[in-house]
Design a protein around this motif. Structure first.
Motif, PDB file in Angstrom:
ATOM      1  N   ALA A   4       0.766  -1.100  -0.020  1.00  0.00           N
ATOM      2  CA  ALA A   4       0.059   0.021  -0.001  1.00  0.00           C
ATOM      3  C   ALA A   4       0.494   1.043   0.099  1.00  0.00           C
ATOM      4  N   GLN A   5       1.895   1.167   0.508  1.00  0.00           N
ATOM      5  CA  GLN A   5       2.946   2.654   0.805  1.00  0.00           C
ATOM      6  C   GLN A   5       3.331   2.464  -0.563  1.00  0.00           C
ATOM      7  N   LEU A   6       3.905   1.665  -1.244  1.00  0.00           N
ATOM      8  CA  LEU A   6       4.502   1.445  -2.899  1.00  0.00           C
ATOM      9  C   LEU A   6       3.852   2.101  -3.402  1.00  0.00           C
ATOM     10  N   ALA A  12       2.046   8.967  -5.968  1.00  0.00           N
ATOM     11  CA  ALA A  12       3.051  10.199  -6.085  1.00  0.00           C
ATOM     12  C   ALA A  12       4.137  10.751  -6.811  1.00  0.00           C
ATOM     13  N   ALA A  13       5.198   9.786  -7.126  1.00  0.00           N
ATOM     14  CA  ALA A  13       5.711  10.327  -8.244  1.00  0.00           C
ATOM     15  C   ALA A  13       5.559  10.501  -9.086  1.00  0.00           C
ATOM     16  N   ALA A  14       4.318   9.664  -9.923  1.00  0.00           N
ATOM     17  CA  ALA A  14       3.889   9.420 -11.287  1.00  0.00           C
ATOM     18  C   ALA A  14       3.047  11.450 -11.493  1.00  0.00           C
ATOM     19  N   TRP A  71       2.043   6.657 -16.016  1.00  0.00           N
ATOM     20  CA  TRP A  71       4.321   5.861 -15.513  1.00  0.00           C
ATOM     21  C   TRP A  71       3.727   5.730 -13.858  1.00  0.00           C
ATOM     22  N   ASN A  72       2.444   5.287 -13.551  1.00  0.00           N
ATOM     23  CA  ASN A  72       2.325   4.959 -11.681  1.00  0.00           C
ATOM     24  C   ASN A  72       2.856   4.030 -12.314  1.00  0.00           C
ATOM     25  N   ALA A  90      10.619   7.423  -3.066  1.00  0.00           N
ATOM     26  CA  ALA A  90       9.762   8.395  -2.333  1.00  0.00           C
ATOM     27  C   ALA A  90      10.915   9.444  -2.791  1.00  0.00           C
ATOM     28  N   ALA A  91      12.334  10.108  -3.391  1.00  0.00           N
ATOM     29  CA  ALA A  91      12.307  11.766  -3.573  1.00  0.00           C
ATOM     30  C   ALA A  91      11.853  12.262  -4.609  1.00  0.00           C
ATOM     31  N   MET A  92      11.365  11.363  -5.590  1.00  0.00           N
ATOM     32  CA  MET A  92      10.846  11.541  -6.754  1.00  0.00           C
ATOM     33  C   MET A  92       9.175  11.900  -6.106  1.00  0.00           C
TER      34      MET A  92
END
Length: 131
Positions: A4-6, A12-14, A71-72, A90-92
């Motif tokens: 779920a975190q991934l 969010a990154a996408a 992209w997700n 996470a940085a993205m």
């Protein structure tokens, strides 16, 4: 990291990745993406960056929701295959698309001497009259 975190991080990154495509800060986001894709090896990095560059070039004409979803999926697949890439994901994801990018504004007013301004967005006037 839990699934779920991934999924949340990938989403969010996408979103951040797509939002940055049309901005001046695209190069730094692309660098973050390259670091992320590098976990899959050089061939995977080059393949994904070629896709990313093609999408970035057409971003204005593509459906943004479909682009984010594409992209997700790609981000999520890679991080599932290479869990050590989660930190780069996470940085993205931490890139906030709605945050304005900082700039430099300089002003020189009511001066009687030399003025030197270095940087972008220079404005102001130089008054050289003797008072």
């Amino acid at each position: 990291m839990e699934q779920a975190q991934l999924v949340g991080l990938a989403g969010a990154a996408a979103a951040a990745l797509i939002a940055e495509m049309a901005k001046d800060s695209w190069a730094s986001m692309r660098d973050l993406a390259a670091r992320f894709f590098r976990h899959g090896g050089q061939e995977e990095e080059e393949r994904q960056l070629a896709r990313l560059d093609a999408d970035q070039a057409q971003a204005a004409t593509l459906d943004q929701a479909a682009l984010r979803e594409r992209w997700n999926r790609r981000l999520l697949t890679l991080v599932e295959d290479f869990p050590e890439a989660a930190e780069d994901l996470a940085a993205m994801a931490r890139r906030k698309p709605e945050e304005p990018h900082s700039g430099v504004n300089q002003t020189a007013e009511n001066n009687t001497g030399s003025v030197i301004q270095i940087g972008r967005d220079n404005s102001g006037s130089l008054n050289t009259e003797r008072r």
